[in-house]
Design an enzyme around this catalytic site. Structure first.
Site, PDB file in Angstrom:
ATOM      1  N   ASP A 188      25.314  92.134  16.824  1.00 27.80           N
ATOM      2  CA  ASP A 188      24.350  92.919  17.068  1.00 27.80           C
ATOM      3  C   ASP A 188      24.797  94.262  17.690  1.00 27.80           C
ATOM      4  OD1 ASP A 188      20.875  92.245  16.696  1.00 27.80           O
ATOM      5  OD2 ASP A 188      21.608  94.112  17.866  1.00 27.80           O
ATOM      6  N   THR A 204      13.366  91.372   1.706  1.00 27.61           N
ATOM      7  CA  THR A 204      11.775  91.348   1.781  1.00 27.61           C
ATOM      8  C   THR A 204      10.948  91.543   0.779  1.00 27.61           C
ATOM      9  OG1 THR A 204      10.218  93.036   2.803  1.00 27.61           O
ATOM     10  CG2 THR A 204      12.396  94.089   2.047  1.00 27.61           C
ATOM     11  N   ASP A 205       9.802  91.191   0.975  1.00 24.78           N
ATOM     12  CA  ASP A 205       8.751  91.154  -0.251  1.00 24.78           C
ATOM     13  C   ASP A 205       8.710  92.887  -0.666  1.00 24.78           C
ATOM     14  OD1 ASP A 205       7.215  92.035   1.974  1.00 24.78           O
ATOM     15  OD2 ASP A 205       5.500  90.624   1.451  1.00 24.78           O
ATOM     16  N   GLU A 206       8.938  93.898   0.242  1.00 27.21           N
ATOM     17  CA  GLU A 206       8.752  95.289  -0.058  1.00 27.21           C
ATOM     18  C   GLU A 206       9.541  95.687  -1.306  1.00 27.21           C
ATOM     19  OE1 GLU A 206       8.102  97.807   3.294  1.00 27.21           O
ATOM     20  OE2 GLU A 206       7.272  96.569   4.412  1.00 27.21           O
ATOM     21  N   TYR A 247      12.911 102.725   3.602  1.00 28.03           N
ATOM     22  CA  TYR A 247      13.363 101.335   3.946  1.00 28.03           C
ATOM     23  C   TYR A 247      13.665  99.996   2.816  1.00 28.03           C
ATOM     24  CZ  TYR A 247      12.452  96.516   5.699  1.00 28.03           C
ATOM     25  OH  TYR A 247      12.505  95.121   5.692  1.00 28.03           O
ATOM     26  N   LYS A 288      16.717  98.073   1.242  1.00 28.50           N
ATOM     27  CA  LYS A 288      16.853  96.739   1.232  1.00 28.50           C
ATOM     28  C   LYS A 288      16.962  96.417  -0.249  1.00 28.50           C
ATOM     29  CE  LYS A 288      16.243  94.314   4.243  1.00 28.50           C
ATOM     30  NZ  LYS A 288      17.065  93.526   5.062  1.00 28.50           N
ATOM     31  N   ASN A 294       5.193  89.756   5.302  1.00 29.85           N
ATOM     32  CA  ASN A 294       5.271  90.003   6.871  1.00 29.85           C
ATOM     33  C   ASN A 294       5.187  89.175   7.908  1.00 29.85           C
ATOM     34  OD1 ASN A 294       4.018  92.826   5.127  1.00 29.85           O
ATOM     35  ND2 ASN A 294       3.618  93.378   7.416  1.00 29.85           N
TER      36      ASN A 294
HETATM   37  P1  NAD Z   1      14.334  93.997  14.017  1.00 33.23           P
HETATM   38  O1  NAD Z   1      14.176  95.325  13.846  1.00 33.23           O
HETATM   39  O2  NAD Z   1      13.496  93.158  15.126  1.00 33.23           O
HETATM   40  O3  NAD Z   1      15.987  93.643  14.501  1.00 33.23           O
HETATM   41  C1  NAD Z   1      17.044  94.149  13.835  1.00 33.23           C
HETATM   42  C2  NAD Z   1      18.297  93.825  14.417  1.00 33.23           C
HETATM   43  O4  NAD Z   1      19.261  94.400  13.877  1.00 33.23           O
HETATM   44  C3  NAD Z   1      18.184  94.320  16.005  1.00 33.23           C
HETATM   45  O5  NAD Z   1      18.608  93.657  16.806  1.00 33.23           O
HETATM   46  C4  NAD Z   1      19.096  95.579  15.800  1.00 33.23           C
HETATM   47  O6  NAD Z   1      19.745  95.861  17.157  1.00 33.23           O
HETATM   48  C5  NAD Z   1      20.082  94.828  14.657  1.00 33.23           C
HETATM   49  N1  NAD Z   1      20.773  95.934  13.787  1.00 33.23           N
HETATM   50  C6  NAD Z   1      20.257  97.095  13.281  1.00 33.23           C
HETATM   51  N2  NAD Z   1      21.343  97.681  12.602  1.00 33.23           N
HETATM   52  C7  NAD Z   1      22.619  97.049  12.998  1.00 33.23           C
HETATM   53  C8  NAD Z   1      24.013  97.307  12.589  1.00 33.23           C
HETATM   54  N3  NAD Z   1      24.285  98.291  11.904  1.00 33.23           N
HETATM   55  N4  NAD Z   1      24.743  96.622  13.150  1.00 33.23           N
HETATM   56  C9  NAD Z   1      24.530  95.327  13.903  1.00 33.23           C
HETATM   57  N5  NAD Z   1      22.959  94.986  14.038  1.00 33.23           N
HETATM   58  C10 NAD Z   1      22.317  96.101  13.707  1.00 33.23           C
HETATM   59  O7  NAD Z   1      14.227  93.508  12.486  1.00 33.23           O
HETATM   60  P2  NAD Z   1      13.286  91.898  12.112  1.00 33.23           P
HETATM   61  O8  NAD Z   1      11.814  92.419  12.061  1.00 33.23           O
HETATM   62  O9  NAD Z   1      13.784  90.819  12.891  1.00 33.23           O
HETATM   63  O10 NAD Z   1      13.690  91.757  10.674  1.00 33.23           O
HETATM   64  C11 NAD Z   1      15.060  91.252  10.647  1.00 33.23           C
HETATM   65  C12 NAD Z   1      15.613  91.224   9.066  1.00 33.23           C
HETATM   66  O11 NAD Z   1      14.355  90.769   8.272  1.00 33.23           O
HETATM   67  C13 NAD Z   1      15.513  92.498   8.476  1.00 33.23           C
HETATM   68  O12 NAD Z   1      16.711  92.496   7.517  1.00 33.23           O
HETATM   69  C14 NAD Z   1      14.134  92.789   7.795  1.00 33.23           C
HETATM   70  O13 NAD Z   1      14.586  93.938   6.562  1.00 33.23           O
HETATM   71  C15 NAD Z   1      13.745  91.487   7.220  1.00 33.23           C
HETATM   72  N6  NAD Z   1      12.532  91.169   7.102  1.00 33.23           N
HETATM   73  C16 NAD Z   1      11.579  91.514   8.267  1.00 33.23           C
HETATM   74  C17 NAD Z   1      10.259  91.069   7.914  1.00 33.23           C
HETATM   75  C18 NAD Z   1       9.230  91.467   8.946  1.00 33.23           C
HETATM   76  O14 NAD Z   1       8.016  91.451   8.698  1.00 33.23           O
HETATM   77  N7  NAD Z   1       9.636  91.751  10.369  1.00 33.23           N
HETATM   78  C19 NAD Z   1       9.977  90.772   6.710  1.00 33.23           C
HETATM   79  C20 NAD Z   1      10.750  90.455   5.882  1.00 33.23           C
HETATM   80  C21 NAD Z   1      12.207  90.670   5.820  1.00 33.23           C
HETATM   81  O1  DAU Z   2       6.476  92.992   4.277  1.00 33.78           O
HETATM   82  C1  DAU Z   2       7.611  92.780   4.848  1.00 33.78           C
HETATM   83  C2  DAU Z   2       7.672  93.807   5.565  1.00 33.78           C
HETATM   84  O2  DAU Z   2       6.897  93.888   6.886  1.00 33.78           O
HETATM   85  C3  DAU Z   2       9.293  93.918   6.332  1.00 33.78           C
HETATM   86  O3  DAU Z   2      10.213  93.986   5.438  1.00 33.78           O
HETATM   87  C4  DAU Z   2       9.316  94.922   7.505  1.00 33.78           C
HETATM   88  O4  DAU Z   2      10.527  95.058   8.080  1.00 33.78           O
HETATM   89  C5  DAU Z   2       8.344  95.094   8.279  1.00 33.78           C
HETATM   90  O5  DAU Z   2       7.924  96.148   9.138  1.00 33.78           O
HETATM   91  C6  DAU Z   2       6.740  94.859   7.728  1.00 33.78           C
HETATM   92  O6  DAU Z   2       6.386  96.091   7.132  1.00 33.78           O
HETATM   93  P1  DAU Z   2       4.921  96.599   7.003  1.00 33.78           P
HETATM   94  O7  DAU Z   2       5.166  98.395   6.847  1.00 33.78           O
HETATM   95  O8  DAU Z   2       4.139  95.936   6.204  1.00 33.78           O
HETATM   96  O9  DAU Z   2       4.612  96.413   8.596  1.00 33.78           O
HETATM   97  P2  DAU Z   2       3.936  97.210   9.832  1.00 33.78           P
HETATM   98  O10 DAU Z   2       3.683  96.454  10.811  1.00 33.78           O
HETATM   99  O11 DAU Z   2       4.513  98.542   9.927  1.00 33.78           O
HETATM  100  O12 DAU Z   2       2.383  97.488   8.861  1.00 33.78           O
HETATM  101  C7  DAU Z   2       1.482  96.473   8.646  1.00 33.78           C
HETATM  102  C8  DAU Z   2       0.331  97.343   7.899  1.00 33.78           C
HETATM  103  O13 DAU Z   2      -0.279  97.762   8.840  1.00 33.78           O
HETATM  104  C9  DAU Z   2       0.765  98.108   6.920  1.00 33.78           C
HETATM  105  O14 DAU Z   2      -0.306  98.070   5.891  1.00 33.78           O
HETATM  106  C10 DAU Z   2       0.728  99.643   7.711  1.00 33.78           C
HETATM  107  C11 DAU Z   2      -0.437  99.273   8.848  1.00 33.78           C
HETATM  108  N1  DAU Z   2      -0.386  99.888  10.047  1.00 33.78           N
HETATM  109  C12 DAU Z   2       0.677  99.774  10.841  1.00 33.78           C
HETATM  110  C13 DAU Z   2       1.144 100.468  11.906  1.00 33.78           C
HETATM  111  C14 DAU Z   2       2.420 100.374  12.621  1.00 33.78           C
HETATM  112  C15 DAU Z   2      -1.519 100.691  10.518  1.00 33.78           C
HETATM  113  O15 DAU Z   2      -2.509 100.669  10.021  1.00 33.78           O
HETATM  114  N2  DAU Z   2      -1.161 101.202  12.050  1.00 33.78           N
HETATM  115  C16 DAU Z   2      -0.054 101.212  12.428  1.00 33.78           C
HETATM  116  O16 DAU Z   2       0.129 101.771  13.802  1.00 33.78           O
END
Ligand code: NAD
Ligand code: DAU
Length: 365
Positions: A44, A148-150, A172, A176, A201
């Site tokens: 990391d 991701t679903d995005e 983003y 992906k 999400n």
């Molecule tokens: P996060 O931002 O909490 O964690 C990302 C981690 O990756 C951090 O620890 C960061 O330090 C590390 N990192 C970033 N760039 C790096 C690099 N170049 N080399 C090594 N480490 C690096 O993210 P998360 O929410 O835990 O998401 C993890 C994965 O799941 C991501 O690939 C994201 O796209 C995917 N994902 C997230 C969600 C969500 O809702 N959070 C949903 C679907 C998929």
């Molecule tokens: O769907 C999977 C994705 O979910 C992951 O791939 C991403 O890494 C993760 O960040 C997340 O993306 P979203 O953009 O959906 O998540 P976020 O929490 O940023 O936003 C969720 C919803 O809430 C979105 O419709 C935007 C809205 N939002 C978000 C923030 C931060 C607000 O209305 N206000 C806010 O301040």
């Protein structure tokens, strides 16, 4: 290969990139807690989102701590990645820049980690495949790309299937999608053993407070404004973090080579409802919510069909009621964790992202 003969058995050595982040650290904690002999090396970079405190509970347990190695480094650095990949049986790539709003402010890091980083990991595995072909190791590591679903873009109706077109709409999600296409190309061209997951999400303990649920919970605890984008009727499909991590592990063990698996939460809700639920649990008023300028290119809805993963044998365990209650309780009980994350560069980010928005905000009816 059946569920009885996994592609990656228990007790092997895994490289988990991004293992100090939200979902990656949950994966590491949950897998090591099985006490099945699995060893994990976390790689990391510790960006603003990476946090060694997310792995701290493991250090209190000598048996688990002995099976964990932490390496600070960048997945886009071949000199770091090569030797680590040479030692392991599988690589799970969680590492990414993960916040859509930050990708709109500043996309470059998203491309470096999401495209070059994935390429560097795949090249290291390709070298291990050559070593396996030369009889220098039994087999090459399996590679799991966490996506991701995005990548499907905004889904106005119905549910995305794995074969649907990729139509990413933010930097983003474009990064992906590009990472996924690279992984697929290494499966076709070099025959690497790869699998991919597209999660929805995700929410739960240890999530960085830049994301909707932890931002709103922690702001509400402090009676700060909650910046709701636009009409707040955007829909997301909420997946509890241990279910996401569990599904990823299940696909690692049992997924078909080259296959992609949707990982839905099957709990689709408009943002307003999510906010009502967390305010209700915190006993805080709706008057904290402010309607602010919308996210540019904001995807209206994500929704996936999970039949392929279901047929493989996985089902989620945590419903939204249970998950949001556990999440709010965790943030209430772990103020030191999130107050530390909301320090340092946080104010500069918050001002850039929300300053003008909140200044121009209106009551959210
Ligand atoms: P996060 O931002 O909490 O964690 C990302 C981690 O990756 C951090 O620890 C960061 O330090 C590390 N990192 C970033 N760039 C790096 C690099 N170049 N080399 C090594 N480490 C690096 O993210 P998360 O929410 O835990 O998401 C993890 C994965 O799941 C991501 O690939 C994201 O796209 C995917 N994902 C997230 C969600 C969500 O809702 N959070 C949903 C679907 C998929
Ligand atoms: O769907 C999977 C994705 O979910 C992951 O791939 C991403 O890494 C993760 O960040 C997340 O993306 P979203 O953009 O959906 O998540 P976020 O929490 O940023 O936003 C969720 C919803 O809430 C979105 O419709 C935007 C809205 N939002 C978000 C923030 C931060 C607000 O209305 N206000 C806010 O301040």
């Amino acid at each position: 290969m059946t569920a009885a003969t996994p592609h990656v058995p228990a007790g092997t050595h895994l490289l988990v990139t991004g293992g100090a982040g939200f979902i990656g650290s949950c994966y590491v904690r949950d897998v090591l807690a099985r006490r099945d002999g699995t060893r994990i090396t976390v790689l990391d970079k510790l960006t603003y989102a990476g946090n060694e405190a997310n792995l701290a509970p493991l250090l209190a347990d000598a048996e688990q701590a002995a099976r964990l190695v932490f390496v600070r480094g960048d997945i886009a650095d071949p000199a770091v990645v090569g030797p680590l990949v040479a030692e392991v049986d599988a690589v799970l790539n969680f590492a990414a820049e993960s916040h859509v709003d930050r990708s709109i402010l500043d996309p470059e890091a998203f491309l470096r980690t999401g495209v070059i980083g994935v390429h560097v990991l795949l090249e290291a595995i390709r070298r291990e495949a050559a070593r396996a072909a030369a009889g220098e190791r039994a087999r090459a590591p399996r590679f799991l790309q966490v996506s991701t679903d995005e990548v499907y873009g905004s889904v106005e109706s119905g549910h995305s299937l794995e074969g649907d077109r990729l139509e990413p709409r933010s930097p983003y999600s474009a990064a992906k999608a590009a990472g996924e296409l690279l992984v697929q190309s290494y499966f076709v061209t070099y025959g690497l053993d790869v699998v991919m997951t597209r999660g929805s999400n995700t929410y739960g303990p240890y999530q960085h407070p830049e994301k909707l649920i932890p931002l709103f919970v922690t702001n509400a605890i402090d009676d700060l404004a909650l910046p709701l984008y636009g009409d707040g009727m955007q829909r997301r499909d909420w997946l509890y973090v241990s279910d996401h991590a569990g599904a990823i592990d299940f696909v690692l063990r049992h997924g078909e080579p080259g296959a992609v698996y949707n990982v839905p939460g099957s709990q689709e809700l408009p943002n307003r409802t999510v906010v009502e639920r967390l305010l209700g649990q915190l006993e805080k008023p709706w008057s904290l919510v402010r309607r602010v300028e919308d996210r540019p290119g904001h995807d209206r809805r994500y929704a996936m069909n999970g039949d392929r993963l279901g047929a493989l044998g996985w089902s989620n365990r945590v419903g939204f009621d249970e998950g949001i209650a556990a999440t709010v309780d965790w943030f209430l009980a772990n103020e030191a964790w999130w107050r530390a994350v909301k320090s340092g560069d946080w104010d500069a980010y918050y001002g850039r992202q929300y300053g003008a928005r909140l200044a121009g905000s209106t009551e959210a009816l």
